[in-house]
Design a protein around this motif. Structure first.
Motif, short mmCIF file in Angstrom:
data_model
loop_
_atom_site.label_atom_id
_atom_site.label_comp_id
_atom_site.label_asym_id
_atom_site.label_seq_id
_atom_site.Cartn_x
_atom_site.Cartn_y
_atom_site.Cartn_z
N ALA A 1 1.07 11.48 -0.54
CA ALA A 1 0.47 11.36 0.79
C ALA A 1 -0.17 12.68 1.20
CB ALA A 1 1.52 10.93 1.81
N GLY A 2 0.52 13.77 0.97
CA GLY A 2 -0.02 15.08 1.32
C GLY A 2 -1.23 15.44 0.49
N LYS A 3 -1.19 15.05 -0.78
CA LYS A 3 -2.29 15.38 -1.70
C LYS A 3 -3.57 14.63 -1.33
CE LYS A 3 -2.51 14.12 -6.20
NZ LYS A 3 -2.07 14.03 -7.60
N THR A 4 -3.42 13.38 -0.87
CA THR A 4 -4.59 12.57 -0.56
C THR A 4 -4.95 12.61 0.92
OG1 THR A 4 -3.23 10.60 -0.28
CG2 THR A 4 -4.19 10.97 -2.46
N GLY A 5 -4.07 13.18 1.75
CA GLY A 5 -4.33 13.23 3.19
C GLY A 5 -4.07 11.90 3.87
N ALA A 6 -3.23 11.07 3.26
CA ALA A 6 -2.94 9.75 3.81
C ALA A 6 -1.51 9.72 4.35
CB ALA A 6 -3.09 8.69 2.72
N ARG A 7 -1.16 8.61 4.98
CA ARG A 7 0.21 8.43 5.45
C ARG A 7 1.06 7.85 4.31
NH1 ARG A 7 0.58 4.49 9.78
NH2 ARG A 7 -0.85 3.35 8.45
N LYS A 8 2.37 8.03 4.42
CA LYS A 8 3.26 7.52 3.38
C LYS A 8 3.16 6.01 3.27
CE LYS A 8 7.20 9.35 4.60
NZ LYS A 8 8.58 9.87 4.59
N ILE B 1 -3.95 5.12 -6.40
CA ILE B 1 -3.70 5.77 -5.13
C ILE B 1 -4.77 6.82 -4.84
CG2 ILE B 1 -2.13 7.35 -3.91
CD1 ILE B 1 0.18 5.83 -5.31
N GLU B 2 -5.05 7.66 -5.84
CA GLU B 2 -6.06 8.71 -5.66
C GLU B 2 -7.43 8.12 -5.41
OE1 GLU B 2 -5.54 11.09 -9.13
OE2 GLU B 2 -3.66 11.95 -8.41
N ASP B 3 -7.80 7.10 -6.18
CA ASP B 3 -9.12 6.49 -6.02
C ASP B 3 -9.26 5.81 -4.66
OD1 ASP B 3 -9.75 7.34 -8.55
OD2 ASP B 3 -9.50 5.37 -9.49
#
Length: 55
Positions: free
Chosen positions: A29-36, A49-51
């Motif tokens: 989540a931190g790496k992609t800037g998203a929520r858990k 997930i990354e894509d």
């Protein structure tokens, strides 16, 4: 004595995010800037997930 096998299992394990492991979900989540919750909703494949979440 441990056998000196291949790293296949490790590579396959690193390709997935364990949804039940809070530290792995939090890292992605931190790496992609998203929520858990967003990471969990995409699935357990790091590539997916990354894509999906870098859009």
């Amino acid at each position: 004595m441990a056998s000196t096998g291949t790293t296949r299992g490790r590579n396959e394990d690193r390709a997935k995010v364990a949804g039940g492991q809070d530290n792995e979900v939090k890292y992605e989540a931190g790496k992609t800037g998203a929520r858990k919750a967003d990471v969990k909703s995409v699935g357990n494949s790091r590539k997916k997930i990354e894509d999906k979440l870098k859009e």
